[in-house]
Design a protein around this motif. Structure first.
Motif, PDB file in Angstrom:
ATOM      1  N   UNK A   1       0.671  -1.034  -0.016  1.00 10.88           N
ATOM      2  CA  UNK A   1       0.046   0.136   0.064  1.00 10.88           C
ATOM      3  C   UNK A   1       1.038   1.239  -0.107  1.00 10.88           C
ATOM      4  N   UNK A   2       0.631   2.304  -0.815  1.00  9.42           N
ATOM      5  CA  UNK A   2       1.426   3.343  -1.081  1.00  9.42           C
ATOM      6  C   UNK A   2       0.911   4.415   0.024  1.00  9.42           C
ATOM      7  N   UNK A   3       2.156   5.028   0.528  1.00  8.66           N
ATOM      8  CA  UNK A   3       2.109   6.259   1.575  1.00  8.66           C
ATOM      9  C   UNK A   3       1.235   7.404   0.889  1.00  8.66           C
ATOM     10  N   UNK A   4       0.671   7.900   1.590  1.00  6.73           N
ATOM     11  CA  UNK A   4      -0.096   9.294   1.080  1.00  6.73           C
ATOM     12  C   UNK A   4       0.288  10.410   1.927  1.00  6.73           C
ATOM     13  N   UNK A   5       0.432  11.617   1.451  1.00  7.71           N
ATOM     14  CA  UNK A   5       0.814  12.623   2.516  1.00  7.71           C
ATOM     15  C   UNK A   5      -0.642  13.683   2.318  1.00  7.71           C
ATOM     16  N   UNK A   6      -0.582  13.974   3.644  1.00  6.19           N
ATOM     17  CA  UNK A   6      -1.966  14.716   4.001  1.00  6.19           C
ATOM     18  C   UNK A   6      -1.792  15.906   5.021  1.00  6.19           C
ATOM     19  N   UNK A   7      -2.103  17.291   4.604  1.00  6.61           N
ATOM     20  CA  UNK A   7      -1.790  18.436   5.404  1.00  6.61           C
ATOM     21  C   UNK A   7      -2.863  18.370   6.769  1.00  6.61           C
ATOM     22  N   UNK A   8      -2.422  18.221   7.809  1.00  8.85           N
ATOM     23  CA  UNK A   8      -3.639  18.495   8.936  1.00  8.85           C
ATOM     24  C   UNK A   8      -3.148  19.691   9.852  1.00  8.85           C
ATOM     25  N   UNK A   9      -4.190  20.193  10.390  1.00  9.48           N
ATOM     26  CA  UNK A   9      -3.955  21.235  11.399  1.00  9.48           C
ATOM     27  C   UNK A   9      -4.295  20.999  12.837  1.00  9.48           C
ATOM     28  N   UNK A  10      -3.567  21.307  13.667  1.00  5.28           N
ATOM     29  CA  UNK A  10      -3.728  21.165  15.200  1.00  5.28           C
ATOM     30  C   UNK A  10      -5.120  21.791  15.612  1.00  5.28           C
ATOM     31  N   UNK A  11      -5.925  20.960  16.634  1.00  3.44           N
ATOM     32  CA  UNK A  11      -7.194  21.475  17.144  1.00  3.44           C
ATOM     33  C   UNK A  11      -6.999  22.118  18.506  1.00  3.44           C
ATOM     34  N   UNK A  12      -7.739  23.223  18.534  1.00  2.00           N
ATOM     35  CA  UNK A  12      -7.246  23.643  20.130  1.00  2.00           C
ATOM     36  C   UNK A  12      -8.700  23.693  20.649  1.00  2.00           C
ATOM     37  N   UNK A  13      -9.723  23.412  20.179  1.00  2.00           N
ATOM     38  CA  UNK A  13     -10.985  23.309  20.729  1.00  2.00           C
ATOM     39  C   UNK A  13     -11.474  21.901  20.576  1.00  2.00           C
ATOM     40  N   UNK A  14     -12.345  21.639  21.688  1.00  2.00           N
ATOM     41  CA  UNK A  14     -12.834  20.442  21.732  1.00  2.00           C
ATOM     42  C   UNK A  14     -14.328  20.257  21.994  1.00  2.00           C
ATOM     43  N   UNK A  15     -14.930  19.020  22.022  1.00  2.00           N
ATOM     44  CA  UNK A  15     -16.454  19.067  22.340  1.00  2.00           C
ATOM     45  C   UNK A  15     -17.170  19.037  21.015  1.00  2.00           C
ATOM     46  N   UNK A  16     -18.510  18.697  21.066  1.00  3.56           N
ATOM     47  CA  UNK A  16     -19.277  18.396  20.020  1.00  3.56           C
ATOM     48  C   UNK A  16     -19.838  19.895  19.141  1.00  3.56           C
ATOM     49  N   UNK A  17     -19.573  20.703  19.804  1.00  5.64           N
ATOM     50  CA  UNK A  17     -19.903  21.964  19.172  1.00  5.64           C
ATOM     51  C   UNK A  17     -18.511  22.278  18.285  1.00  5.64           C
ATOM     52  N   UNK A  18     -17.436  22.210  18.842  1.00  9.01           N
ATOM     53  CA  UNK A  18     -16.171  22.300  18.169  1.00  9.01           C
ATOM     54  C   UNK A  18     -16.065  21.516  16.965  1.00  9.01           C
TER      55      UNK A  18
END
Length: 201
Positions: A1-18
């Motif tokens: 299976x080939x490796x895939x690059x993906x940009x991700x962002x850190x999340x600082x808000x949590x919970x259902x609303x976030x």
């Protein structure tokens, strides 16, 4: 299976609303964990990640670009909405190159058993331990020409070099049985109904 690059962002808000706000922004809430490190809460691009799962399956290995660093991660759990079918959340497992991981791999049945038989499949996946960057997308099991009475267990599924079976080897994957219509044919009298037909009254 080939490796895939993906940009991700850190999340600082949590919970259902976030989480709802993250999804409205076209991203998927995700958690990256493993190797004793603190879990990292991330947001993945929804369209790109959905394409990765579609093309590489749910065992996709991602190179996540998080700010100025990169992490290698295995897609461990993908949670989808039960009605609207969009991806709600993703669990990612931190892995290292050369490391073995335990994953569920789909089983695909190919070929046809002999006429007059019925194939019942008990397992649609088996668990194997395999190097993280060499996870098979699927295992193919041929039943071409299989006769009634044939049984295939997890140990019978051909594995690639380096892969080890985790599922109990005696677990039944599929069985080839005599079709009910074939066994019931002799019970049908002249001009009468078969057992299957009469049971509908």
């Amino acid at each position: 299976m080939s490796e895939v690059r993906l940009a991700a962002e850190a999340r600082t808000e949590f919970g259902k609303g976030a989480a709802r706000r993250t999804r409205r922004a076209g991203k998927i809430p995700a958690v990256l964990y493993g190797h004793g490190s603190d879990p990292k809460h991330l947001a993945l691009p929804a369209l790109e990640f959905a394409r990765v799962v579609r093309e590489h399956g749910q065992n996709a290995v991602l190179t996540l670009e998080i700010e100025s660093s990169t992490e290698l991660a295995l897609t461990k759990t993908v949670t989808t909405h039960p009605i609207k079918n969009y991806i709600e959340h993703v669990d990612l497992l931190l892995v290292q190159r050369g490391e073995k991981v335990a994953v569920e791999v789909p089983i695909v049945i190919t070929g046809d058993a002999v006429p007059g038989t019925l194939v019942t499949q008990d397992l649609t996946t088996i668990e194997v331990s395999v190097e993280a960057l060499h996870i098979p997308e699927q295992f193919e099991v041929s039943i071409e020409g299989a006769e009634a009475g044939t049984q295939i267990t997890a140990a019978d599924v051909p594995l690639p070099a380096g892969a080890e079976l985790v599922t109990d080897g005696e677990a039944l994957v599929l069985a080839v049985n005599v079709a009910q219509s074939a066994t019931g044919a002799s019970d049908e009298g002249e001009g009468g109904e078969s057992a299957a037909e009469s049971s509908e009254d």
